[in-house]
Design a protein around this motif. Structure first.
Motif, short mmCIF file in Angstrom:
data_model
loop_
_atom_site.label_atom_id
_atom_site.label_comp_id
_atom_site.label_asym_id
_atom_site.label_seq_id
_atom_site.Cartn_x
_atom_site.Cartn_y
_atom_site.Cartn_z
N THR A 126 -6.03 -39.24 12.01
CA THR A 126 -5.96 -39.59 13.07
C THR A 126 -6.45 -41.27 13.34
N ASP A 127 -7.15 -41.51 12.54
CA ASP A 127 -7.57 -43.08 12.13
C ASP A 127 -6.39 -43.80 11.45
N SER A 129 -6.44 -47.17 11.06
CA SER A 129 -6.74 -48.47 10.91
C SER A 129 -6.61 -48.81 9.22
N ALA A 132 -9.43 -47.33 7.28
CA ALA A 132 -9.29 -45.72 7.05
C ALA A 132 -8.25 -45.53 6.23
#
Length: 261
Positions: A126-127, A129, A132
């Motif tokens: 879900t992350d 970035s 991540a």
């Protein structure tokens, strides 16, 4: 005397070359497309080049009263083949970017675009970035804005580039990729309508940054072919106005992609 005759002959030749006889009338247009980017351009079971891009091209040619032929070209060589004269227009879902505008001219956008991540249907990611996604494998089409996005923003990830979108999809299906980045519309079609795409889902929010999503998707031409550019722009406005564009759009997408925000 001989010099005068030579001079007159040279001037006559220059005049002939500058005359309308040498101008292109664009009653015949060659259109380059990839054939590996469904639902925009792909080969059907009969080996015919079909898809949204192709139908839009056919509608534009009808408006221009031009005899058009379609030429298949691998994505990596799309712009070089245009510049070398293999065809006159690229109609292959090419994003309009500042970098590409240094090489080619673009028509007005014929649809709007965004990028998206996609991953396995059971993915818990879900992350999105850069931190991540360190060390994760992420695929994209080579020489694309998706590739530029990954290379610029995810330097610590295992970015893998492919010659065709089909190859990216195959490695995601087979588990050789953790994620991929693609154009939103073809990826939405793939995960929604294809058998292979059932493996996967879109991840995160659409990526709308114009640096990577571009100013829209346009047709690319050689910079000197401004008359053809004008004809295509006029034909595009005409098929939008008379409903032809919307009829083609509805065959492929549940939303209006011409002015998608």
């Amino acid at each position: 005397m001989k010099f005068s005759k030579l001079l007159c002959g040279a001037l006559a030749l220059v005049g002939l070359m500058a005359s309308p006889v040498w101008a292109k009338d664009w009653t015949s247009v060659r259109i380059g497309s990839e054939g590996a980017y469904p639902p925009f351009n792909f080969f059907n079971a009969s080996g015919e080049l079909v898809g949204f891009d192709i139908e839009i091209g056919q509608a534009l040619c009808a408006k221009m009263e031009a005899d058009c032929t379609f030429v298949a070209q691998d994505w990596d060589g799309m712009i070089p083949a245009l510049l070398s004269g293999k065809y006159d227009v690229i109609l292959a879902s090419m994003s309009i970017t500042e970098e590409r505008k240094q090489q080619v001219a673009f028509t007005e956008p014929y649809y709007r675009a965004a990028l998206t991540f996609a991953g396995p249907a059971d993915s818990t990611i879900t992350d999105l970035s850069p931190e991540a996604l360190e060390d994760l494998s992420i695929g994209a089409l080579s020489a694309s804005t998706q590739a530029e996005y990954l290379q610029a923003n995810f330097p610590e990830s295992d970015v893998r580039l492919y010659r065709s979108q089909d190859e990216v999809n195959l490695d995601l299906v087979s588990g050789r990729l953790d994620l991929q980045v693609s154009d939103l519309l073809p990826m939405l079609d793939w995960v929604t309508n294809s058998e292979d795409g059932k493996c996967c889902k879109l991840v995160g929010e659409p990526i709308m940054d114009p640096k990577y999503a571009g100013e829209g998707t346009g047709m690319a031409l050689r910079q000197e072919d401004q008359e053809l550019r004008q004809k295509l722009n006029e034909a595009l406005a005409a098929i939008v106005a008379d409903g032809t564009y919307q009829a083609i759009n509805a065959k492929y997408f549940p939303i209006n992609i011409y002015d998608m925000k």
